[in-house]
Design an enzyme around this catalytic site. Structure first.
Site, PDB file in Angstrom:
ATOM      1  N   HIS A  22       0.838  -1.197   0.000  1.00 52.44           N
ATOM      2  CA  HIS A  22       0.000   0.000   0.000  1.00 52.44           C
ATOM      3  C   HIS A  22       0.875   1.249   0.000  1.00 52.44           C
ATOM      4  O   HIS A  22       1.810   1.358   0.780  1.00 52.44           O
ATOM      5  CB  HIS A  22      -0.912  -0.022   1.238  1.00 52.44           C
ATOM      6  CG  HIS A  22      -1.775   1.175   1.357  1.00 52.44           C
ATOM      7  ND1 HIS A  22      -1.837   1.906   2.503  1.00 52.44           N
ATOM      8  CD2 HIS A  22      -2.603   1.774   0.474  1.00 52.44           C
ATOM      9  CE1 HIS A  22      -2.678   2.904   2.329  1.00 52.44           C
ATOM     10  NE2 HIS A  22      -3.150   2.839   1.107  1.00 52.44           N
ATOM     11  N   ARG A 102       9.896  19.356 -12.401  1.00 58.61           N
ATOM     12  CA  ARG A 102      10.754  18.330 -12.993  1.00 58.61           C
ATOM     13  C   ARG A 102      11.770  17.725 -12.023  1.00 58.61           C
ATOM     14  O   ARG A 102      11.833  16.510 -11.857  1.00 58.61           O
ATOM     15  CB  ARG A 102      11.474  18.911 -14.207  1.00 58.61           C
ATOM     16  CG  ARG A 102      12.430  17.953 -14.860  1.00 58.61           C
ATOM     17  CD  ARG A 102      13.116  18.610 -16.045  1.00 58.61           C
ATOM     18  NE  ARG A 102      14.296  17.862 -16.427  1.00 58.61           N
ATOM     19  CZ  ARG A 102      15.293  18.384 -17.109  1.00 58.61           C
ATOM     20  NH1 ARG A 102      15.259  19.651 -17.468  1.00 58.61           N
ATOM     21  NH2 ARG A 102      16.332  17.646 -17.426  1.00 58.61           N
ATOM     22  N   ASN A 126       5.300  10.986 -18.386  1.00 61.85           N
ATOM     23  CA  ASN A 126       5.649  10.154 -17.233  1.00 61.85           C
ATOM     24  C   ASN A 126       4.521  10.185 -16.217  1.00 61.85           C
ATOM     25  O   ASN A 126       3.909  11.225 -16.006  1.00 61.85           O
ATOM     26  CB  ASN A 126       6.920  10.693 -16.552  1.00 61.85           C
ATOM     27  CG  ASN A 126       8.068  10.826 -17.514  1.00 61.85           C
ATOM     28  OD1 ASN A 126       8.569   9.843 -18.019  1.00 61.85           O
ATOM     29  ND2 ASN A 126       8.475  12.061 -17.775  1.00 61.85           N
TER      30      ASN A 126
END
Length: 139
Positions: A22, A102, A126
């Site tokens: 989890h 970034r 991404n």
């Protein structure tokens, strides 16, 4: 071969997704992402796109409470088409997705349990997915 399993989910990928706990994270990275420099566990799925791999992963993995997914903020802060496709593939939206600068994204990604590098060539393609509780009624 298994029935009912998305064809992009290789045995090795399924093994790693199963081993995740989890809130563990999996990064689905574009071809530009420094996955091998940042990740302890990296799988290559060349010839795939990040939205396709996110959709496949989401077929077996529930997301954690919001934000269940992080995307890298584009250079000008605009939400790009590939990012909209990633949100659609993950069944999230801008309100339940966190956008991360970034270099801060690289730091967050470094702690991911797994990185899956795709053949995605679009910039900022991404996604970092956090595993929710499997079998929970809200999943």
């Amino acid at each position: 071969m298994l029935e009912g399993i998305h064809p992009l989910l290789t045995g090795e990928l399924l093994l790693h997704l199963d081993r995740m706990g989890h809130s563990d994270a999996v990064v689905v990275a574009d071809a530009h992402f420094p996955a091998w420099a940042l990740g302890a566990r990296v799988l290559d799925l060349p010839g795939t796109t990040t939205p396709a791999v996110v959709a496949a992963i989401r077929s077996v993995l529930p997301l954690d409470d919001a934000p269940g997914m992080d995307l890298m903020t584009s250079a000008d802060g605009e939400v790009l088409d590939v990012q909209r496709e990633l949100m659609e593939a993950a069944s999230t939206d801008e309100d339940s997705t966190r956008f991360v600068e970034r270099f801060a994204y690289y730091d967050v990604a470094r702690d991911a349990y797994l990185m899956v590098r795709t053949g995605e060539t679009r910039k900022y393609g991404n996604a970092l997915l956090r595993k929710g509780v499997v079998g929970h009624p809200s999943a």
